[in-house]
Design an enzyme around this catalytic site. Structure first.
Site, PDB file in Angstrom:
ATOM      1  N   GLU A 172      35.865 -17.186 -30.763  1.00  0.00           N
ATOM      2  CA  GLU A 172      36.721 -18.314 -30.381  1.00  0.00           C
ATOM      3  C   GLU A 172      36.836 -19.348 -31.503  1.00  0.00           C
ATOM      4  O   GLU A 172      37.227 -20.491 -31.287  1.00  0.00           O
ATOM      5  CB  GLU A 172      36.153 -18.973 -29.113  1.00  0.00           C
ATOM      6  N   HIS A 267      33.247 -23.769 -24.387  1.00  0.00           N
ATOM      7  CA  HIS A 267      33.049 -23.738 -25.840  1.00  0.00           C
ATOM      8  C   HIS A 267      31.945 -24.734 -26.192  1.00  0.00           C
ATOM      9  O   HIS A 267      31.769 -25.734 -25.486  1.00  0.00           O
ATOM     10  CB  HIS A 267      34.323 -24.194 -26.588  1.00  0.00           C
ATOM     11  N   CYS A 388      39.421 -30.227 -29.761  1.00  0.00           N
ATOM     12  CA  CYS A 388      40.106 -28.928 -29.632  1.00  0.00           C
ATOM     13  C   CYS A 388      41.385 -28.905 -30.455  1.00  0.00           C
ATOM     14  O   CYS A 388      41.801 -27.855 -30.921  1.00  0.00           O
ATOM     15  CB  CYS A 388      40.481 -28.665 -28.179  1.00  0.00           C
TER      16      CYS A 388
HETATM   17  O1  SUG Z   1      41.148 -21.696 -24.181  1.00  0.00           O
HETATM   18  N1  SUG Z   1      43.114 -23.890 -22.280  1.00  0.00           N
HETATM   19  C1  SUG Z   1      42.359 -23.632 -23.500  1.00  0.00           C
HETATM   20  C2  SUG Z   1      41.657 -24.893 -23.971  1.00  0.00           C
HETATM   21  C3  SUG Z   1      41.024 -24.704 -25.318  1.00  0.00           C
HETATM   22  C4  SUG Z   1      40.155 -25.871 -25.692  1.00  0.00           C
HETATM   23  N2  SUG Z   1      39.584 -25.682 -26.950  1.00  0.00           N
HETATM   24  C5  SUG Z   1      38.354 -26.097 -27.340  1.00  0.00           C
HETATM   25  N3  SUG Z   1      37.435 -26.458 -26.475  1.00  0.00           N
HETATM   26  N4  SUG Z   1      38.084 -26.084 -28.581  1.00  0.00           N
HETATM   27  C6  SUG Z   1      41.344 -22.509 -23.278  1.00  0.00           C
HETATM   28  O2  SUG Z   1      40.739 -22.492 -22.208  1.00  0.00           O
HETATM   29  C7  SUG Z   1      44.718 -23.333 -20.538  1.00  0.00           C
HETATM   30  C8  SUG Z   1      46.085 -22.758 -20.438  1.00  0.00           C
HETATM   31  C9  SUG Z   1      46.615 -22.767 -19.040  1.00  0.00           C
HETATM   32  O3  SUG Z   1      45.857 -22.610 -18.089  1.00  0.00           O
HETATM   33  O4  SUG Z   1      47.841 -22.928 -18.875  1.00  0.00           O
HETATM   34  C10 SUG Z   1      44.039 -23.030 -21.877  1.00  0.00           C
HETATM   35  O5  SUG Z   1      44.344 -22.041 -22.493  1.00  0.00           O
END
Ligand code: SUG
Length: 466
Positions: A172, A267, A388
């Protein structure tokens, strides 16, 4: 001399809430609610403005080509043009994946190591495969193409394709990686954080050996938490460290606490934040095993008096409150003389527990001298806070100079991006709108306009033409 550069994701025209990330409680909670791509994009530009006001170098990561109708064909839907969209309307989950704007969270784009840290002096970025979530696993080819457009002119930077797309190598990116360094020491430590060993959804053998860790209640009276999947594997982290050409004695692998994953810490950057030799993390971020003790000892020996590790006890801020407010998903900036500025999402402003914690940390440790807040609620509703939305890159002045001008943000180019967002992006988007032919056409027009704003004609060339 290395400069810290922030590669910030610009939110794209298809930003919506589809609940596609089980284990990310914000994404689950907002499934189906209307979104505002325009406000989301303006908020990401406002974040870049804030970073520039903090003297940061800012590069922009453009959104990926979405909706990508060729993905619908790959999912087995038939027809062309409007017919294809009519079939997609009957499969909203597939349409959401083909339309996801999730590449905005550039902390998941890949893992970076500056040339100063690698064994052969080449700076490297390994693209993340993001296999844990179907919609995100579609990002790597587009992400790699964008990164090559940004860094491809510079032989001292190498962009590497993602690891094999299989759960054993679930990666990730920088959201599970921290670089700890002190200005006084030549060596930097690279810390990789994983939730499982290989391709098992949870590490059953390890959980059996550690029943108290797995079963320990977060605090009295909480109901049992769901068993969410761990996204990052140790195998992937080890492979990324090798592909970056990091020396084994510089690399450490920390195991996420299973309770943290169960509480929605999908994460590491939801439970920990670092800047230079300063590390702030939740008490339940990691399993405090031998690897962790070895890391803390090495930090103290190598980073000397610059090293400071501040642990937030669960009694002060529960994991649930950390996940709700994103206290650990802020950004920290070194303002010189050991002073740090902490940029936090504004959900932190109204949490009594977080405010008490910040007051204590600022008084006791005297490193954080200023706390600022940003409104990123459009991204936050999908579980994406300030950390993020950016990938940190430590670059030489020459490497920064080699990045094509259009990707290097100035206050003037941010004005243009605001203008672009206001002119091209919908103010309100309902998931059903994704199947509208006029919406799809408007998204593609918006991306075509964006590549002109960024003076980057090669972007989207494979899909929009030259
Ligand atoms: O991968 N949300 C992302 C958020 C990523 C956050 N990144 C870090 N913590 N670095 C994920 O979960 C949600 C999309 C949706 O449900 O429409 C989403 O992909």
């Amino acid at each position: 001399m290395l400069e810290e550069v922030q590669l910030v994701g610009l939110v794209g025209p298809t930003h919506h809430y589809a609940g596609m990330s089980w284990g990310n409680v914000a994404s689950e909670r907002h499934k189906g609610s209307p979104s505002s791509p325009r406000r989301a994009a303006l908020q990401s530009v406002a974040l870049m403005r804030e970073l520039i006001s903090l003297d940061q170098h800012v590069l922009v990561m453009p959104p990926l080509y979405r909706p990508d109708l060729s993905l619908l064909e790959r999912f087995g839907l038939r027809g062309t043009g409007d017919d294809l969209l009519r079939s997609a309307a009957l499969h909203p989950d597939l349409l959401s994946m083909a339309s996801s704007a999730s590449s905005m969270w550039t902390a998941n784009a890949g893992t970076w190591a500056p040339g100063r840290d690698t064994q052969d002096g080449v700076a490297r970025l390994v693209v993340a495969n993001l296999v844990a979530k179907a919609h995100r696993s579609l990002e790597p080819p587009g992400t790699e193409a964008h990164l090559r457009a940004i860094f491809g002119d510079d032989p001292s930077v190498e962009v590497l394709s993602a690891l094999p797309s299989t759960p054993a190598f679930g990666d990730e990116g920088a959201a599970n990686h921290m670089r700890l360094a002190s200005p006084r020491s030549d060596t930097a430590l690279h810390v990789f954080v994983y939730g499982r060993l290989g391709d098992e959804p949870a590490d059953a053998a390890w959980e059996e050996r550690n029943p108290t860790l797995v079963a320990a209640p977060l605090h009295q009276g909480t109901p049992p938490l769901p068993l969410y999947p761990a996204r990052q594997s140790l195998r992937a982290s080890q492979a990324v460290a090798r592909r970056l050409h990091l020396a084994p004695e510089q690399t450490f692998f920390l195991r996420q606490h299973p309770q943290a994953i169960r509480a929605g810490v999908f994460h590491n950057d939801v439970a920990a934040i670092s800047c230079g030799a300063f590390l702030l993390h939740h008490e339940l971020a990691y399993v405090e095993d031998e690897a962790a003790s070895a890391l803390w000892e090495r930090c103290a020996a190598l980073l000397g008096e610059d090293y400071q590790r501040v642990v937030v006890p669960a009694a002060e801020v529960s994991l649930e409150e950390a996940v709700r407010t994103y206290l650990f998903n802020g950004q920290l900036f070194d303002r010189g003389g050991g002073r740090l500025v902490f940029l936090l999402p504004d959900t932190c402003r109204t949490s009594e527990a977080v405010q008490r914690c910040l007051t204590r940390i600022c008084r006791a440790h005297r490193r954080i001298t200023e706390v600022r807040y940003v409104d990123l609620h459009q991204s936050m509703r999908n579980g994406g806070g300030p950390a993020c939305l950016r990938l940190r890159l430590q670059m030489t002045a020459e490497q920064l100079q080699a990045v094509p001008q259009g990707f290097r943000m100035t206050l003037g180019s941010l004005d243009q991006l605001e203008h672009w967002a206001s002119a091209h992006l919908a103010d309100e988007l309902h998931p059903a709108d994704l199947a509208e032919p006029s919406f799809v056409a408007a998204c593609h027009r918006a991306l075509d306009a964006l590549r002109r704003v960024l003076d980057a004609p090669s972007l989207y060339a494979a899909t929009l033409g030259a």
